[in-house]
Scaffold this active site. Structure first.
Site, PDB file in Angstrom:
ATOM      1  N   ASP A 289      -4.461  -8.234  -3.212  1.00 25.08           N
ATOM      2  CA  ASP A 289      -4.248  -7.176  -2.094  1.00 25.08           C
ATOM      3  C   ASP A 289      -5.474  -6.985  -0.967  1.00 25.08           C
ATOM      4  O   ASP A 289      -6.408  -6.762  -1.506  1.00 25.08           O
ATOM      5  CB  ASP A 289      -3.900  -6.139  -2.472  1.00 25.08           C
ATOM      6  CG  ASP A 289      -2.565  -5.631  -2.296  1.00 25.08           C
ATOM      7  OD1 ASP A 289      -1.722  -6.086  -0.895  1.00 25.08           O
ATOM      8  OD2 ASP A 289      -2.043  -5.160  -3.492  1.00 25.08           O
TER       9      ASP A 289
ATOM     10  N   GLN B 245      -1.631  -8.030  -7.418  1.00 26.09           N
ATOM     11  CA  GLN B 245      -1.655  -8.582  -6.181  1.00 26.09           C
ATOM     12  C   GLN B 245      -2.798  -8.690  -5.358  1.00 26.09           C
ATOM     13  O   GLN B 245      -3.642  -7.871  -6.125  1.00 26.09           O
ATOM     14  CB  GLN B 245      -0.356  -7.513  -5.281  1.00 26.09           C
ATOM     15  CG  GLN B 245       0.416  -7.962  -5.845  1.00 26.09           C
ATOM     16  CD  GLN B 245       1.387  -6.613  -4.055  1.00 26.09           C
ATOM     17  OE1 GLN B 245       1.313  -5.705  -4.369  1.00 26.09           O
ATOM     18  NE2 GLN B 245       1.947  -7.789  -3.811  1.00 26.09           N
TER      19      GLN B 245
ATOM     20  N   HIS C  56      -1.635  -4.684   6.315  1.00 24.92           N
ATOM     21  CA  HIS C  56      -1.674  -5.587   4.719  1.00 24.92           C
ATOM     22  C   HIS C  56      -1.988  -6.657   4.524  1.00 24.92           C
ATOM     23  O   HIS C  56      -1.590  -7.350   5.580  1.00 24.92           O
ATOM     24  CB  HIS C  56      -0.890  -5.150   3.939  1.00 24.92           C
ATOM     25  CG  HIS C  56       0.298  -3.119   4.746  1.00 24.92           C
ATOM     26  ND1 HIS C  56       0.355  -2.682   3.235  1.00 24.92           N
ATOM     27  CD2 HIS C  56       0.434  -2.739   5.476  1.00 24.92           C
ATOM     28  CE1 HIS C  56       0.280  -1.523   3.715  1.00 24.92           C
ATOM     29  NE2 HIS C  56       0.631  -1.226   4.937  1.00 24.92           N
TER      30      HIS C  56
ATOM     31  N   HIS D 164      -6.488  -4.371   2.611  1.00 27.22           N
ATOM     32  CA  HIS D 164      -6.044  -4.285   3.483  1.00 27.22           C
ATOM     33  C   HIS D 164      -7.152  -3.323   4.470  1.00 27.22           C
ATOM     34  O   HIS D 164      -7.830  -3.293   4.177  1.00 27.22           O
ATOM     35  CB  HIS D 164      -5.744  -2.398   2.771  1.00 27.22           C
ATOM     36  CG  HIS D 164      -4.387  -2.338   2.263  1.00 27.22           C
ATOM     37  ND1 HIS D 164      -4.645  -2.228   0.473  1.00 27.22           N
ATOM     38  CD2 HIS D 164      -3.277  -2.352   2.434  1.00 27.22           C
ATOM     39  CE1 HIS D 164      -3.242  -2.726   0.376  1.00 27.22           C
ATOM     40  NE2 HIS D 164      -2.721  -2.007   1.072  1.00 27.22           N
TER      41      HIS D 164
ATOM     42  N   CYS E  83      -1.220  -0.156  -1.569  1.00 27.64           N
ATOM     43  CA  CYS E  83      -1.141   0.069  -0.158  1.00 27.64           C
ATOM     44  C   CYS E  83      -1.800   2.232  -0.819  1.00 27.64           C
ATOM     45  O   CYS E  83      -2.676   1.844   0.139  1.00 27.64           O
ATOM     46  CB  CYS E  83      -0.451   0.517   0.495  1.00 27.64           C
ATOM     47  SG  CYS E  83       0.690  -1.594   0.453  1.00 27.64           S
TER      48      CYS E  83
ATOM     49  N   LYS F 278       5.566  -8.742  11.213  1.00 25.99           N
ATOM     50  CA  LYS F 278       4.457  -9.835  10.286  1.00 25.99           C
ATOM     51  C   LYS F 278       4.695 -11.113  10.477  1.00 25.99           C
ATOM     52  O   LYS F 278       5.701 -11.387  11.040  1.00 25.99           O
ATOM     53  CB  LYS F 278       4.701  -9.249   8.783  1.00 25.99           C
ATOM     54  CG  LYS F 278       6.632  -9.315   8.108  1.00 25.99           C
ATOM     55  CD  LYS F 278       6.743  -9.228   6.824  1.00 25.99           C
ATOM     56  CE  LYS F 278       7.923  -9.897   6.801  1.00 25.99           C
ATOM     57  NZ  LYS F 278       8.383  -9.919   5.486  1.00 25.99           N
TER      58      LYS F 278
END
Length: 580
Positions: free
Chosen positions: A322, A320, A450, A324, A273, A404
């Site tokens: 990921d 990950q 996220h 964003h 992040c 979340k």
């Protein structure tokens, strides 16, 4: 496969069976002292100190035999309320129970007794031990007291209990199937990955494993490109100041690997992040640019206890998938809906159904106003509804910085895995001073989403290995075809022609022209879980055909070579699952 802990009836039954097991152990090992015996997703376990005795595999049947005696005797399980002083006196010879009692408040202590055995417990329990007769002890291991490596190693015995013998047998059959599908075993057999004592918890991907991994990553990039994502790569190690700004240094330092560089302290990233926030802040942004979607297959490192490491499921370094997303408040709902659509497309390719759980505002310690939280939770809920997805609410389980959605996939054995997450963050953009210029010219702080879909690529590969039992669909299989000439010399030329045709079509193909019997070569290809074995002999060479046998099946099918190539190309392009 059922989650024992989440099923109210099975939870109570298994906890009662844990007590019955402890009673049997106490009879066989009078010196035994007990720590805790909780219910877990797989059943129950009990931690115990047996002095110099060490439980062995052959001891489990002895304990089971004693448990059956206790169940047959059918004693009632009686609840008792006692004072703290009475509890301390009752368990004065057991330091583990004394440790537990010291943290309890007077007037709130209960214990449960069956026959001569009594134990501290909040309950509830079934009425009699007779109800615990359908059980099985599964395994044993060592476990540090309180999970602390500085403490003594206790003996831990695992078991499971069901209301009926039929349910128990069905569950044990599933466990046996799960054992056959163990990703560590199949991963070794198929040459996918290995783990070295020189890098504990850090998997090494072998050539076949890299083919599988690269295909998954390429699929991820393709789908995200279609969905309007841009891609980044951030440093694997960044300075202490960054992690202080993000809050990881204060809350996560114990799990981070650190080092000194030029008299400055650095940490290997445990999360991606902060890097994404640096990317966002590298340029100015207008509301017209939002949503701003950036994805990164970022490698992270986290220190896990050595006893917790488990193949690809629990590691110290992983990648990950990921992404964003920086959005305005009124874009939350539509972006979450888009992410759910992406999750749907990706999971469906693997035949993985899923459920969604919405975790809402904690009772305390959260940031932001209740109004913002309410709107955020409504946005997540509405996104699910408008995406046509049902969800259940997990009250108060959101992070302090936002609600979340957790995505729970279900594999072919019915086991549930938490992989995908969509996390709404109202904290980090503010900490890093992220802004965008709004319509009225004022600077606003964006909301950050996220999200991961695979979760960890390593863990997702482990799940897929067990989900498919190594029989990967054609598009995903590291080794797709083996061409086997009936006679090594007589049919070799045509076999080579088939190999070239498959290679020209972009397939991964091997030729097995070893001087071995045909049956042996076919069986070996089956054992290797190669999706298709292609056998060619006189008839195939004369007629330009191939005889195909699919992994896991006994019957064969003969097709024209061109027809077979079209079938295989379509199967790969459409990412078809193998026929059952």
């Amino acid at each position: 496969m059922i989650d024992i802990k989440e099923n109210a009836e099975l939870n109570v039954l298994n906890h009662s069976c844990a007590h019955m097991m402890a009673q049997a152990v106490k009879r066989l090992y009078p010196q035994a002292k007990f720590w805790v015996g909780p219910v877990v997703s797989e059943g129950f376990y009990y931690d115990m100190d047996l002095g110099d005795e060490v439980i062995k595999d052959e001891d489990l049947p002895k304990i089971e035999k004693e448990m059956k005696k206790i169940a047959k005797d059918g004693k009632r399980i009686v609840r008792k309320e006692i004072t703290k002083a009475e509890a301390l006196e009752m368990f004065k010879d057991d330091p583990y129970k004394i440790d537990l009692i010291q943290d309890l408040e007077d007037g709130t202590i209960t214990c449960y007794q069956q026959g001569e055995f009594i134990d501290l417990c909040r309950g509830p329990h079934v009425e009699t031990v007779k109800q615990c007769k359908n059980f099985k002890l599964l395994k044993h291991s060592g476990a540090y007291w309180k999970g602390d490596a500085n403490n003594k190693v206790l003996q831990r015995i695992y078991g499971v209990c069901f209301p009926t013998a039929e349910e128990l047998e069905e569950h044990l059959a599933l466990l046996e199937e799960a054992k056959k599908r163990d990703h560590k075993k199949i991963g070794k057999e198929m040459g996918l990955f290995t783990v070295s004592e020189y890098a504990p918890g850090m998997p090494i991907f072998l050539p076949n494993g890299m083919i599988l991994r690269n295909i998954l990553e390429q699929f991820w990039y393709e789908e995200h490109t279609k969905a309007g994502y841009q891609f980044i790569k951030t440093p694997i190690m960044m300075s202490k100041e960054l992690w202080e700004t993000s809050g990881h240094w204060e809350h996560y330092k114990e799990n981070m690997y650190t080092t000194m560089v030029d008299d400055r302290e650095f940490a290997i990233k445990p999360m991606n992040c902060p890097g994404a926030l640096l990317v966002y802040n590298s340029t100015l942004h207008s509301y017209k640019e939002l949503p701003y979607r950036i994805g990164e297959l970022g490698q992270v490192h986290r220190h896990e206890a050595s006893g917790a490491l488990n193949g690809l499921f629990r590691v110290r370094t992983f990648t990950q998938d990921d992404a964003h997303l920086f959005v305005t408040p009124d874009q939350i709902e539509s972006e979450v809906k888009n992410v759910l659509g992406l999750i749907d497309r990706i999971y469906s390719v693997f035949g993985l159904p899923y459920d969604i759980e919405l975790s809402t505002r904690p009772e305390s310690g959260y940031i932001g106003s209740e109004e913002i939280w309410q709107k955020s939770e409504e946005a997540l809920a509405n996104a699910c509804i408008h995406a046509g997805k049902e969800y259940k609410v997990n009250p108060g389980d959101g992070a302090f910085y936002g609600p979340k959605l957790d995505i729970h996939i279900k594999d072919s054995l019915g086991r549930v895995w938490q992989c995908g997450t969509i996390q709404l963050d109202m904290n980090l953009p503010e900490r890093f001073g992220c802004t965008y210029v709004d319509k009225d010219g004022s600077k606003k702080t964006p909301v950050m989403l996220h999200r991961v879909i695979y979760g960890s690529i390593e863990r997702f590969i482990g799940i897929l290995i067990e989900h498919f039992a190594g029989h990967f669909p054609l598009w995903l299989a590291p080794r797709q075809f083996v061409v086997i000439p009936v006679h090594q010399e007589k049919h070799l030329e045509y076999a080579q022609k088939v190999v070239k045709a498959l290679q020209d079509a972009g397939m991964r193909v091997e030729l097995d022209d070893r001087n071995e019997k045909l049956g042996y070569r076919v069986r070996e290809a089956q054992m290797s879980k190669i999706p298709y074995q292609i056998v060619v002999g006189d008839g195939e060479a004369e007629n330009e055909t191939v005889t195909i046998r699919q992994s896991g099946k006994k019957e064969s099918k003969t097709m024209a070579l061109n027809e077979a190539l079209e079938k295989f190309v379509k199967e790969v392009e459409e990412k078809c699952l193998l026929e059952k």
